[in-house]
Motif scaffolding. Structure first.
Motif, short mmCIF file in Angstrom:
data_model
loop_
_atom_site.label_atom_id
_atom_site.label_comp_id
_atom_site.label_asym_id
_atom_site.label_seq_id
_atom_site.Cartn_x
_atom_site.Cartn_y
_atom_site.Cartn_z
N THR A 2 -26.71 13.20 -10.65
CA THR A 2 -25.86 11.82 -10.34
C THR A 2 -26.73 10.59 -9.45
OG1 THR A 2 -23.82 12.35 -9.52
CG2 THR A 2 -24.15 10.21 -8.88
N VAL A 3 -27.93 11.27 -8.65
CA VAL A 3 -28.98 10.92 -7.51
C VAL A 3 -30.01 10.10 -8.85
CG1 VAL A 3 -30.99 10.42 -6.25
CG2 VAL A 3 -27.77 11.64 -5.81
N ARG A 4 -30.24 11.17 -9.31
CA ARG A 4 -31.38 10.72 -10.59
C ARG A 4 -30.96 9.61 -11.39
NH1 ARG A 4 -35.83 13.99 -11.55
NH2 ARG A 4 -35.71 13.66 -9.91
N LEU A 5 -29.56 9.87 -12.11
CA LEU A 5 -29.34 8.53 -12.93
C LEU A 5 -29.66 7.73 -12.33
CD1 LEU A 5 -26.48 10.05 -14.98
CD2 LEU A 5 -28.78 9.96 -15.51
N GLU A 6 -29.24 7.62 -11.09
CA GLU A 6 -29.02 5.80 -10.05
C GLU A 6 -30.32 5.58 -9.98
OE1 GLU A 6 -26.56 4.58 -9.36
OE2 GLU A 6 -25.07 5.46 -10.31
N GLN A 7 -31.87 6.61 -10.08
CA GLN A 7 -32.50 5.84 -9.51
C GLN A 7 -33.02 5.63 -11.49
OE1 GLN A 7 -34.77 9.63 -8.32
NE2 GLN A 7 -33.79 8.95 -5.92
N LEU A 8 -32.83 6.26 -11.74
CA LEU A 8 -33.53 6.01 -13.47
C LEU A 8 -32.96 4.54 -14.40
CD1 LEU A 8 -33.60 9.71 -15.65
CD2 LEU A 8 -35.26 8.43 -14.39
N ARG A 9 -31.89 4.20 -13.40
CA ARG A 9 -31.20 2.84 -14.15
C ARG A 9 -31.84 1.63 -13.21
NH1 ARG A 9 -24.35 4.32 -13.66
NH2 ARG A 9 -24.57 5.81 -14.82
N ARG A 10 -32.89 1.70 -12.10
CA ARG A 10 -33.81 0.88 -11.54
C ARG A 10 -34.60 1.07 -13.02
NH1 ARG A 10 -32.71 2.64 -5.21
NH2 ARG A 10 -30.21 2.71 -5.59
N CYS A 11 -35.12 1.70 -12.93
CA CYS A 11 -36.45 1.87 -13.83
C CYS A 11 -36.46 0.74 -15.11
CB CYS A 11 -36.94 3.21 -14.74
SG CYS A 11 -37.02 4.21 -13.08
N HIS A 12 -38.04 0.45 -15.19
CA HIS A 12 -37.94 -0.72 -16.17
C HIS A 12 -38.51 -0.47 -17.38
CE1 HIS A 12 -38.37 -3.19 -12.34
NE2 HIS A 12 -37.73 -3.66 -12.93
#
Length: 345
Positions: A2-12
């Motif tokens: 869950t945390v990893r997905l939240e971080q990945l959504r901020r990637c460009h």
């Protein structure tokens, strides 16, 4: 996850650095780069002559002062500076200018399962050199499973096999995590070398580097199956004289040479199944194995695995780009994690 997905959504943007091909996914634009991981360098001046398809065409055809290099081996960056230069050329000025507009540029990258800290650091430094302020690493197995549409977030077993150029990774996934996995150092390159050694020992013939691929041999009909053509004519160079020569080879003997490295893949699948809980193995009896990666397209490979394991074997619709599509889906926010809320007494 869950945390990893939240971080990945901020990637460009995201990068899949493979031994054979490099793929770049830009958020909002899709897959913008899908080129061989090859660069041609002028050793006199140090300048970069070409990258991608153009550099791969130079393999084995260059004068002494031009060197064709592969800065990525087995999914690991072995030459950080050259990998950065190659990526800059593959992206082009237009895409790089668009990425620089983000003040805090974030990137994601696929890494092989079980990659050591030095290999992870090399990947991070490569993307930091492109301007990324933060780099998120995603296991290639999970990215490929998401890319081919497997329900990795559900409490049920899914088995995936990533057939790369330098290695084959096998894993059982459940609840968005890897239950058990195995990395076998055998891939498409090992199959190529088996064919090269067979022709050299049995026919004293050296194949050109561009003609090694098994798909270009007579196996293109029914692949590893015995129903394929009985013989095929191959052009190459004589070991003793150095002159051009063509020989007619027995495809059954070539299939036997290919079976040797593929046996190690079967052993890896057996290790994963033995280490997997019985309940998950029961799920796999119905769902089977999903094959992804460029080497999954070797004709007849899926049928050989089906006969050896006794469980269904499927090939993804676009097996070569599944990992890039999967990490791109994570960037775009198309994957919803399964939220496990603790029970309140």
């Amino acid at each position: 996850m869950t945390v990893r997905l939240e971080q990945l959504r901020r990637c460009h943007f995201a990068v899949d650095l493979g031994a054979a091909r490099t793929r770049v996914y830009v958020k909002g634009a899709g897959l913008v780069v899908d080129q061989p991981s090859v660069a041609a360098v002028n050793t006199r001046s140090g300048s970069l002559i070409g990258v991608g398809d153009f550099a791969e065409q130079m393999t084995g055809r260059t004068p002494g002062y031009i060197r064709v290099v592969r800065p990525i081996s087995g999914g690991t960056v072995v030459d950080i500076e050259m990998a950065q230069r190659m990526l800059r050329q593959l992206l082009g000025d237009k895409i790089r200018r668009a990425l620089r507009r983000n003040l805090r540029l974030r990137a994601a990258a696929c890494t092989p399962h079980g990659a050591d800290p030095l290999a992870q650091r090399a990947t991070i430094e490569t993307l930091v050199g492109l301007g990324a302020r933060r780099v998120e690493l995603v296991d290639t197995l999970i990215a490929a499973a998401v890319g081919c549409g497997l329900p990795v977030e559900r409490p049920e077993a899914t088995m995936i096999m990533v057939c790369g150029a330098a290695a084959t990774q096998v894993a059982v996934l459940s609840l968005g995590s890897i239950v058990t996995a195995e990395r076998v150092p055998v891939g498409g390159e090992a199959v190529d070398q088996a064919i090269v050694q067979h022709l050299r020992l049995e026919h004293q013939l050296i194949l050109p580097s561009q003609s090694v691929r098994p798909l270009q041999l007579a196996l293109s009909g029914n692949g590893l199956n015995s129903q394929g053509p009985a013989s095929a004519e191959i052009n190459g160079r004589d070991v003793a004289t150095g002159l051009a020569r063509s020989v007619r080879i027995n495809t059954a003997a070539v299939r036997g040479a290919i079976q040797t490295p593929l046996t190690a893949v079967l052993d890896g699948i057996g290790k994963v199944l033995r280490a997997c809980p019985p309940d998950l193995v029961a799920d796999l009896a119905d769902r089977g194995i999903m094959m992804v990666g460029g080497s999954a397209l070797l004709p007849g490979f899926d049928q050989m695995l089906r006969q050896a394991t006794g469980i269904p074997v499927h090939i993804a619709e676009r097996p070569d780009i599944c990992a890039a599509q999967g990490i791109g889906a994570m960037l775009e926010g198309r994957i919803e994690p399964l939220v496990l809320n603790p029970l309140v007494a």
